[in-house]
Scaffold this active site. Structure first.
Site, PDB file in Angstrom:
ATOM      1  N   ALA A   7       0.814  -1.209   0.000  1.00 23.96           N
ATOM      2  CA  ALA A   7       0.000   0.000   0.000  1.00 23.96           C
ATOM      3  C   ALA A   7       0.852   1.264   0.000  1.00 23.96           C
ATOM      4  O   ALA A   7       1.905   1.310   0.627  1.00 23.96           O
ATOM      5  CB  ALA A   7      -0.903   0.011   1.236  1.00 23.96           C
ATOM      6  N   CYS A   8       0.360   2.271  -0.705  1.00 23.61           N
ATOM      7  CA  CYS A   8       1.002   3.587  -0.670  1.00 23.61           C
ATOM      8  C   CYS A   8      -0.093   4.649  -0.631  1.00 23.61           C
ATOM      9  O   CYS A   8      -1.272   4.334  -0.708  1.00 23.61           O
ATOM     10  CB  CYS A   8       1.930   3.788  -1.857  1.00 23.61           C
ATOM     11  SG  CYS A   8       1.099   4.065  -3.428  1.00 23.61           S
ATOM     12  N   GLY A   9       0.320   5.884  -0.548  1.00 26.68           N
ATOM     13  CA  GLY A   9      -0.617   6.997  -0.401  1.00 26.68           C
ATOM     14  C   GLY A   9      -1.744   7.034  -1.404  1.00 26.68           C
ATOM     15  O   GLY A   9      -2.895   7.203  -1.045  1.00 26.68           O
ATOM     16  N   GLY A  11      -1.849   4.658  -4.286  1.00 26.35           N
ATOM     17  CA  GLY A  11      -2.021   3.381  -4.980  1.00 26.35           C
ATOM     18  C   GLY A  11      -1.402   3.290  -6.354  1.00 26.35           C
ATOM     19  O   GLY A  11      -1.651   2.353  -7.088  1.00 26.35           O
ATOM     20  N   ILE A  40      -3.700   3.470   0.124  1.00 30.08           N
ATOM     21  CA  ILE A  40      -3.817   3.259   1.570  1.00 30.08           C
ATOM     22  C   ILE A  40      -5.291   3.110   1.968  1.00 30.08           C
ATOM     23  O   ILE A  40      -5.633   2.267   2.788  1.00 30.08           O
ATOM     24  CB  ILE A  40      -3.127   4.396   2.363  1.00 30.08           C
ATOM     25  CG1 ILE A  40      -2.957   4.024   3.829  1.00 30.08           C
ATOM     26  CG2 ILE A  40      -3.855   5.698   2.243  1.00 30.08           C
ATOM     27  CD1 ILE A  40      -1.877   3.039   4.087  1.00 30.08           C
TER      28      ILE A  40
END
Length: 97
Positions: A7-9, A11, A40
């Site tokens: 996951a990242c801020g 996507g 996220i």
């Protein structure tokens, strides 16, 4: 087979990079995984359905509820460091399973 989400801020780029890096490390360690990547927000709602969540250290607190339910949450300081990823997989994933 482990179900993993990166996951990242938002996507996009970072989660894809994390996915490629962790995929490479799991393969090196001989662990079969199914890896998904997302933002996220999406990952937060789905995390309890995964065995392991990878994200930046700064985003780890977003997964407290999933962690309480038994999902392993791996926070990374350097998203590009295969050495950090390998160390954390050995310590937090392989040793716990």
């Amino acid at each position: 087979m482990l179900k993993v989400i990166a996951a990242c801020g938002n996507g996009m780029g970072s989660s894809q990079i994390i996915k490629m890096k962790i995929e490479k490390v799991f393969k090196k360690l001989g662990v079969q995984v199914s890896i998904h990547h997302s933002s996220i927000g999406e990952a937060k709602t789905q995390a309890s359905g995964y065995d392991v969540v990878f994200c930046s250290e700064a985003l780890k607190k977003n997964f407290a509820r999933a962690e309480e339910g038994g999902t392993i949450v791996v926070g990374l300081k350097n998203l590009l460091s295969e050495q950090e990823i390998e160390t954390k997989i050995k310590e937090l994933v392989i040793d716990k399973k």
